[in-house]
Design an enzyme around this catalytic site. Sequence first.
Site, mmCIF file in Angstrom:
data_model
loop_
_atom_site.group_PDB
_atom_site.id
_atom_site.type_symbol
_atom_site.label_atom_id
_atom_site.label_comp_id
_atom_site.label_asym_id
_atom_site.label_seq_id
_atom_site.Cartn_x
_atom_site.Cartn_y
_atom_site.Cartn_z
ATOM 1 N N LYS A 87 4.167 -5.968 17.966
ATOM 2 C CA LYS A 87 5.377 -6.300 18.724
ATOM 3 C C LYS A 87 5.257 -7.730 19.243
ATOM 4 O O LYS A 87 4.178 -8.146 19.677
ATOM 5 C CB LYS A 87 5.495 -5.292 19.869
ATOM 6 C CG LYS A 87 6.774 -5.323 20.679
ATOM 7 C CD LYS A 87 6.733 -4.186 21.684
ATOM 8 C CE LYS A 87 7.959 -4.106 22.552
ATOM 9 N NZ LYS A 87 7.896 -2.945 23.486
ATOM 10 N N SER A 117 11.677 -0.167 23.495
ATOM 11 C CA SER A 117 11.896 -1.547 23.117
ATOM 12 C C SER A 117 11.133 -1.937 21.845
ATOM 13 O O SER A 117 11.390 -2.990 21.258
ATOM 14 C CB SER A 117 11.472 -2.483 24.258
ATOM 15 O OG SER A 117 10.098 -2.316 24.581
ATOM 16 N N SER A 132 8.831 3.069 25.647
ATOM 17 C CA SER A 132 9.077 2.219 24.480
ATOM 18 C C SER A 132 8.148 2.502 23.313
ATOM 19 O O SER A 132 8.421 2.071 22.186
ATOM 20 C CB SER A 132 8.946 0.748 24.875
ATOM 21 O OG SER A 132 9.910 0.406 25.843
#
Length: 608
Positions: A86, A160, A184
């Site tokens: 990420k 996310s 997330s």
Amino acid sequence: MGFQSMSNAPIAFTLADWQQAFRDGQSPAELLHHLRLELSAADNAWIALASEAQLNAQLDGLSTLLESANGELSTLPLYGVPFAIKDNIDAAGWPTTAACPEFAYTAATDATVVAKLRAAGAILIGKTNLDQFATGLVGTRSPYGAVANSFNAAYVSGGSSSGSASVVARGLVPFALGTDTAGSGRVPAGFNNIVGLKPSKGWLSTTGLVPACRSLDCISIFALTVADAQCVAQIAGGYDASDAYSRQNPNRAPVNMPAAPKLAIPDQLEFFGDSQNQAVFEQAIKRLRELGATITPIDFSPFRALAEQLYYGSWVAERAVALDDMLKNQPHAINPVVRGIVENGLKYSACDAYKAEYIRAELSRQINDALAGFDALVVPTSPTIRTLAEMEAEPVLFNSQFGTYTNFTNLADLSALALPAGMRSDGLPAGITLIAPAWHDQALAAFGQRWQHALNLPLGATGRALPAATPSNSPAPGCVRVAVVGAHLTGMPLNHQLTSRDAVLVEQTLTAPSYNLYALPGTVPPKPGLARVTADGAAIIVELWDIPLARFGEFVAEIPAPLGIGNLSLTDGRSVKGFICEPYALSGARNITSFGGWRSFIASQQQG
């Protein structure tokens, strides 16, 4: 095993597939360059992809690692395995954007977890899209575009950690790092039919992570299988002195669940009218019962109250602290929905923050007390899923719904594992999440593997079948495997000395055929003595139990003379800790080797 695309790129490979490919002599350079050419910068799950030069530099480093290991692939468990991270996690020489171009900087060093993975041979292939500054459970709050669901592009991917989940679900990499503050690392797993491991806080270092809520942030792992996620966590995890929130694993938690686990579920379940997610969850509960689990509803009100604190109390001020400079200097560079959420944190005082901490502590205690006596809590990963159009119309309300069963987890210091649970009638996936106290990660993973193989769902969105299970005879990390032969066997008088210390039965097996068993006179309760002999030995029935490492000393302290713990040889060649007896006590003791085990001898006495 075989290549999954016409371009010979290794798509939908698991860790085992990559490992086997290199054992078979295939070239990391060839496979990874094929893979790099298969990946597209137009795919908005990616923010950055490895250039040819970056990939070659990593391959050179991989060759050096292998030379240092004297060519032993087994010492590099992730040798040549591509992964993604990420884009709020640092990788040396790569930009970190947190999905905000104005915030971007080039990282000088790897995040601790990235460094550990690379040291094990892994190759970073790209950095992935996210809800900006990891604020959202939707995957739509990014200037790089909304990441679509991997099953139906009209629906959200979840966030996310949207990009990381997407690239794993489509088989582009076998695992990817995400983050988890409010869910997330779990919601995108549920929306994309993959595994999301949300570790105990402090197990995986957050050094090199752009913080969202620093006291709550966890780096999480997405994978196609539970076994892969757990393998990566064991490599990436561990105490890091550079991270103020890093913790040593106390090794007191169970490393597995019983064959018939005790599972809690919320007494009141909310699906916000989503009958399809509700149907998958109800089917999952039915399947858990079929697998031997006892399901008990518990009061969910403290969980719900704590979840509401994360965004509707002063905890949101921690997000404002993380974005202090951006809010002061470049507020308009922040996504409007994200900015609106974070700016709410500015209205709270220090007094409000302390009051919120007292509420968190009280509710956290209630939650952990409620989970005592259960092996895990089972919840829907998300109660519902929404289309991109629906999310655009209600960006805050629907995001909040996604967090119904996730927002409380880090506030209460719990571990969690999101698992595929089945397909809805409209073809979208839905998931369940197992939640347990901190450091129960290994037990969740052990049961998660049983669950995944019981359902036997295809892997992510690849359509590929789940590989057959590969049983391991090795004890789990953080435990001692002990062979018991007498009064500690299941159902025997001293078995509670194991179960009260969260030991878990592994299997019944036999010693090597070189032991004699004796009934020790005058022992209360009756106990046997096991002795190794050079002639006339036999195989004796034993049970193997895994005891948490920190509880092993307590267990041994209760063992009376003439018994002790030593090394015991099993019939298959393994060596484990086990009960032994001092030779002086065997003089005059009855040799009961012919019974084959203590249980048969006790039964003969009762019949007599």
